[in-house]
Design a protein around this motif. Structure first.
Motif, short mmCIF file in Angstrom:
data_model
loop_
_atom_site.label_atom_id
_atom_site.label_comp_id
_atom_site.label_asym_id
_atom_site.label_seq_id
_atom_site.Cartn_x
_atom_site.Cartn_y
_atom_site.Cartn_z
N PRO A 12 -5.26 7.84 -0.73
CA PRO A 12 -3.82 7.97 -0.97
C PRO A 12 -3.16 8.92 0.03
O PRO A 12 -2.06 8.67 0.51
N ARG A 13 -3.83 10.02 0.36
CA ARG A 13 -3.23 11.02 1.25
C ARG A 13 -3.00 10.47 2.65
O ARG A 13 -1.98 10.74 3.28
N THR A 165 -10.69 -2.08 -2.91
CA THR A 165 -9.29 -2.16 -2.50
C THR A 165 -9.09 -1.46 -1.16
O THR A 165 -9.70 -0.44 -0.88
N TRP A 166 -8.23 -2.05 -0.34
CA TRP A 166 -7.84 -1.50 0.94
C TRP A 166 -6.33 -1.30 0.93
O TRP A 166 -5.62 -1.91 0.14
N CYS A 167 -5.81 -0.49 1.85
CA CYS A 167 -4.38 -0.14 1.82
C CYS A 167 -3.50 -1.27 2.30
O CYS A 167 -2.29 -1.23 2.12
N GLY A 168 -4.05 -2.29 2.96
CA GLY A 168 -3.26 -3.40 3.44
C GLY A 168 -3.05 -3.40 4.94
O GLY A 168 -2.63 -4.40 5.52
N ARG A 169 -3.31 -2.28 5.62
CA ARG A 169 -3.19 -2.24 7.07
C ARG A 169 -4.46 -2.77 7.75
O ARG A 169 -4.44 -3.09 8.93
N ALA A 170 -5.52 -2.80 7.02
CA ALA A 170 -6.79 -3.38 7.47
C ALA A 170 -7.49 -3.89 6.23
O ALA A 170 -7.03 -3.66 5.11
N GLY A 211 -8.89 4.85 -3.03
CA GLY A 211 -9.46 6.19 -3.11
C GLY A 211 -9.48 6.75 -4.51
O GLY A 211 -9.81 6.06 -5.47
N ASP A 212 -9.05 8.01 -4.64
CA ASP A 212 -9.08 8.67 -5.94
C ASP A 212 -7.73 8.55 -6.67
O ASP A 212 -7.45 9.31 -7.60
N THR A 272 -14.34 9.58 0.67
CA THR A 272 -13.87 9.43 -0.70
C THR A 272 -14.59 8.31 -1.39
O THR A 272 -15.14 7.42 -0.76
N GLU A 273 -14.54 8.31 -2.69
CA GLU A 273 -15.05 7.19 -3.47
C GLU A 273 -13.91 6.27 -3.78
O GLU A 273 -12.94 6.67 -4.42
#
Length: 308
Positions: A12-13, A165-170, A211-212, A272-273
């Motif tokens: 997230p950060r 899950t991925w952030c969507g940029r990759a 991430g968390d 991170t997990e």
């Protein structure tokens, strides 16, 4: 936590944009109230089960996403309305689930941890979801067999083969196990690409659940955001009848999903997990320039591969 689990370096950060302000609170509260009302309607209709038309379920799923403040745009090929079908997509957010249901209502392949989520866990269990225990690799053959049985019975099944899950940029590579179920059942596979953007066309990571991040934090970030759009691109069906093994089928589906991928870089923070995996090293994921799908898929089916 098992070391074999898929992982993503998104946090997230480092990856998730948060633009909420106090001015967004009243609208966010109204959106949550609308979501709760629609969920209550869903709860009341659950006893009707298969008697509810699939078109009504699709509309309800779109309304759920819209109630969160996210506009929905579905384009591309049409999903077969009946018969066994494995829907596979990249995985960014919990919003992916109702978005795929808007394409075609289906049984969800979900991680067993979802059963512990408030409200969502109960709803997922009552929807006929198939659960996978990601901590027990020995349970995987049994899960594949249950998916194949559901597909063979004419059910549609939704899976996120990245396993995280991925952030969507990759995004990650598609794992092969779920595709074996489609081969065993002789069922077609339909790739679906899910992207989140702003009204001005720029990509957005606000809906990402990585991430968390906690579920409540992620939900609040979505309902507090403005101008979010979910682009759902339904790709042509793969198979059945093609002489593919599960590796080639997974790769063909992955190529179909990643062809419109935003080719930005995703810089991770500390290890991170993730919500779908285990710790991953910090660094930058660089997504290579893709070979056009018109060249890649036929070449893949002839046995040639391209780096990714």
């Amino acid at each position: 936590m098992s070391v074999w689990l898929p992982s993503a370096p998104c946090t997230p950060r480092a990856c998730v944009e948060a633009r909420a302000s106090l001015a967004a609170v009243p609208l966010a509260v109204l959106r949550l109230a609308a979501v709760v009302a629609l969920l209550l309607v869903g709860f009341l209709l659950i006893p009707l089960g298969a008697r509810i038309p699939s078109s009504a379920v699709s509309r309800w799923s779109r309304w759920i996403v819209r109630a969160f403040g996210v506009r929905v745009r579905i384009s591309g090929a049409a999903a077969p309305p009946t018969g066994g079908l494995l829907l596979v997509a990249n995985h960014v957010s919990w919003l992916d689930i109702p978005l795929l249901a808007a394409v075609r209502p289906a049984r969800m392949l979900a991680k067993s941890e979802i059963l512990r989520w408030p409200v969502a866990g109960w709803l997922t269990a009552r929807s006929g979801a198939l659960f996978i225990d990601r901590d027990r690799i020995r349970a995987l053959p049994g899960t594949v067999a249950r998916i194949a049985e559901a597909l063979g019975a004419g059910d549609a099944v939704v899976a996120f083969p990245e396993g995280s899950t991925w952030c969507g940029r990759a995004q990650g590579h598609f794992r092969r196990a779920v595709f074996q179920a489609a081969l065993d059942a002789g069922a077609p596979v339909q790739p679906v690409s899910v992207r989140y953007r702003l009204l001005d066309g720029g990509p957005s990571t606000a809906p990402a659940f990585v991430g968390d991040d906690s579920l409540l934090t992620s939900v609040w970030r979505v309902v507090s955001a403005r101008g979010l759009v979910a682009d759902v691109d339904v790709r042509p069906v793969l198979g059945p009848g093609r002489p593919l093994d599960r590796r080639a089928l997974a790769r063909a589906a992955e190529i179909g999903v990643t062809d419109t991928q935003d080719l930005a870089t995703c810089a991770s923070g500390a290890p991170t997990e993730g919500h779908g995996g285990t710790s991953a090293p910090a660094g930058t994921i660089r997504v290579p320039r893709p070979v056009p799908a018109a060249r890649r898929i036929p070449a893949l089916l002839r046995g040639r591969t391209y780096s990714s």
